[in-house]
Design a protein around this motif. Structure first.
Motif, PDB file in Angstrom:
ATOM      1  N   LYS A  54      40.703  41.639  47.553  1.00  0.00           N
ATOM      2  CA  LYS A  54      40.830  42.577  48.658  1.00  0.00           C
ATOM      3  C   LYS A  54      39.300  43.381  48.435  1.00  0.00           C
ATOM      4  O   LYS A  54      38.405  43.860  48.861  1.00  0.00           O
ATOM      5  N   ILE A  55      39.605  44.547  47.431  1.00  0.00           N
ATOM      6  CA  ILE A  55      38.167  44.899  46.864  1.00  0.00           C
ATOM      7  C   ILE A  55      36.780  44.381  46.458  1.00  0.00           C
ATOM      8  O   ILE A  55      35.837  44.897  47.415  1.00  0.00           O
ATOM      9  N   SER A  56      37.034  42.632  46.540  1.00  0.00           N
ATOM     10  CA  SER A  56      35.613  42.064  46.648  1.00  0.00           C
ATOM     11  C   SER A  56      34.957  41.924  48.233  1.00  0.00           C
ATOM     12  O   SER A  56      33.839  41.474  48.256  1.00  0.00           O
ATOM     13  N   TRP A  97      43.838  53.325  37.800  1.00  0.00           N
ATOM     14  CA  TRP A  97      43.910  50.938  37.980  1.00  0.00           C
ATOM     15  C   TRP A  97      42.911  50.889  39.417  1.00  0.00           C
ATOM     16  O   TRP A  97      41.686  50.289  38.696  1.00  0.00           O
ATOM     17  N   PHE A  98      43.285  51.273  40.575  1.00  0.00           N
ATOM     18  CA  PHE A  98      42.544  51.130  41.763  1.00  0.00           C
ATOM     19  C   PHE A  98      41.094  51.333  40.932  1.00  0.00           C
ATOM     20  O   PHE A  98      40.177  51.237  41.769  1.00  0.00           O
ATOM     21  N   GLU A 120      35.180  50.549  40.808  1.00  0.00           N
ATOM     22  CA  GLU A 120      33.483  50.750  39.492  1.00  0.00           C
ATOM     23  C   GLU A 120      33.882  49.908  38.873  1.00  0.00           C
ATOM     24  O   GLU A 120      32.745  49.639  38.000  1.00  0.00           O
ATOM     25  N   GLY A 121      34.374  48.313  38.975  1.00  0.00           N
ATOM     26  CA  GLY A 121      34.111  47.442  37.986  1.00  0.00           C
ATOM     27  C   GLY A 121      35.018  47.606  36.780  1.00  0.00           C
ATOM     28  O   GLY A 121      34.075  46.412  35.477  1.00  0.00           O
TER      29      GLY A 121
END
Length: 110
Positions: free
Chosen positions: A33-35, A56-57, A62-63
């Motif tokens: 989802k972040i991607s 974690w999120f 931040e990668g």
């Protein structure tokens, strides 16, 4: 998933970033989802481990790569929440921790 990658991209092309928030609906497939462009989290597991899930999120945004211990801790939390019915599990865990949130009623029709 609330929206696929193409939908998020199309919306972002028409709006300024600060006009619309892109929330990942829960932790399942969060990295994917972040991607796609989601950058906020409507967290379910965060109800029982807010600091761990937040860290974690933020790290994913931040990668940053988690270490093995963090991966195991997150995995255990997600398993506790998502093994079966997430709402029932969250309420059970919160009650066990001393937060009196009640229980879930049985589904209608059972």
């Amino acid at each position: 998933m609330p929206g696929l990658k193409k939908k998020v991209e199309a919306i972002k092309n028409h709006l300024k970033r600060n006009e619309f928030y892109f929330y990942a609906g829960g932790e399942v497939d969060l990295e994917e989802k972040i991607s796609y462009g989601y950058y906020r989290l409507s967290s379910i597991a965060g109800n029982i481990a807010p600091r761990v899930i937040n860290n974690w999120f933020r790290g994913l945004l931040e990668g940053r790569q988690e270490n093995e211990q963090e991966i195991m801790e997150i995995g255990m939390i997600l398993e506790q929440v998502y093994q079966g019915n997430a709402i029932v599990n969250v309420k059970r865990i919160l009650n066990q921790k001393g937060f009196q949130v009640g229980i879930c009623r049985s589904p209608i029709g059972n």
